[in-house]
Design a protein around this motif. Structure first.
Motif, short mmCIF file in Angstrom:
data_model
loop_
_atom_site.label_atom_id
_atom_site.label_comp_id
_atom_site.label_asym_id
_atom_site.label_seq_id
_atom_site.Cartn_x
_atom_site.Cartn_y
_atom_site.Cartn_z
N THR A 74 6.26 4.69 3.28
CA THR A 74 6.30 3.76 4.41
C THR A 74 7.08 4.31 5.59
O THR A 74 6.59 4.34 6.73
N SER A 79 0.80 -1.22 0.00
CA SER A 79 0.00 0.00 0.00
C SER A 79 0.83 1.28 0.00
O SER A 79 0.29 2.36 0.13
N ALA A 80 2.17 1.17 -0.12
CA ALA A 80 3.00 2.37 -0.05
C ALA A 80 4.34 2.14 -0.71
O ALA A 80 4.70 1.00 -1.05
N PHE A 123 1.53 7.49 1.84
CA PHE A 123 2.00 6.44 0.94
C PHE A 123 3.51 6.32 0.92
O PHE A 123 4.07 5.71 0.02
N LYS A 181 5.04 -4.64 -3.93
CA LYS A 181 3.81 -4.35 -4.66
C LYS A 181 3.52 -5.42 -5.71
O LYS A 181 2.39 -5.61 -6.12
N HIS A 228 -4.21 8.28 3.98
CA HIS A 228 -3.14 7.31 4.17
C HIS A 228 -1.83 7.86 3.60
O HIS A 228 -1.77 8.32 2.46
#
Length: 250
Positions: free
Chosen positions: A236, A83-84, A234, A115, A232
């Motif tokens: 990490t 997710s990042a 992105f 990913k 959120h």
């Protein structure tokens, strides 16, 4: 093979994993050592002015290893979760390393990109290991040993040791009873680099404070605190810092 490992940037997060992996496959891992005035000066001269200080430090560590090893480990860290992303400097780190004008040995530059999924990552590990052996079994065993070493490393930080306590194999001094407990938040390559941080953690301890860092917090705790943001993050590693500060502030 003698593999150089720059003691900069993500050294402070993943060194136990990759050092164990390479050693298990018969390589000798050579660490560049702590940052010094000479290392920083050489890196600053070699690097473009616009690059951030941690990358300039990294350049200095590359040059420190240049005549000591047969290859240098510089992974392209794209993502360590789905997710990042990590950070632009990690995405392009091998390219920046190749731009160094001074002669360097070949780079070992696997592409780490979660990913693409677990299967893709495991293929990356297999291809990396094939530079040392054709045995898939040996590669798998070496990687599992590295994962265990990293888990042990995390267990030690959770017990109250800082990353540098563990990597330097030194026991921290006893904090003064009833004294201050101070949280030090930041990227590991900044707060644990003794030269860049001016030995901040040691200075605080010498004053009797108990020092805690984000690496001592459970991952779920950091994620829960960071999730209170309206969107959120992105990146990490930046999210880890923000989540640490949010948790402590509450």
């Amino acid at each position: 093979m003698r593999i150089g490992y720059p003691q900069a940037l993500l050294y402070y997060k993943y060194f136990p994993l990759w050092e164990t992996f390479f050693t298990q496959l018969g390589a000798e891992v050579v660490v560049s050592g702590h940052t010094t005035k000479k290392i920083l000066s050489r890196g600053s001269i070699e690097a473009e002015n616009e690059l951030c200080l941690p990358v300039k430090v990294f350049y200095g560590h590359l040059l420190e290893l240049a005549d000591k090893v047969e290859a240098i480990f510089v992974p392209r860290m794209i993502a360590v979760e789905k997710s990042a992303y990590t950070c632009p400097k990690f995405l392009g780190l091998p390219d920046m390393a190749k731009a160094v004008e001074a002669p360097l040995p070949p780079l070992i530059e696997p592409i780490i990109n979660w990913k693409e999924g677990t299967r893709h990552y495991l293929r990356t590990v297999l291809e990396l290991g094939r530079q040392f052996t054709d045995s898939r079994t040996k590669i798998a065993q070496a990687y599992l040993a590295g994962v265990r070493a990293l888990h042990e490393f995390h267990d030690q930080t959770a017990s109250g040791l800082t990353t540098i306590d563990i990597l330097d194999s030194k026991k921290p001094p006893q904090a003064v009873a009833g004294g201050l407990k101070i949280g030090v938040a930041g990227h590991p390559y900044n707060i644990y680099d003794k030269y860049i941080s001016m030995n901040l953690i040691k200075r605080l301890r010498q004053l009797g404070a108990e020092v805690v860092t984000g690496e001592m917090l459970p991952h779920n705790t950091i994620e829960r605190a960071a999730s209170t943001l309206p969107k959120h993050l992105f990146w990490t590693y930046e999210r880890e810092v923000v989540g640490t500060v949010f948790h402590w502030s509450r």
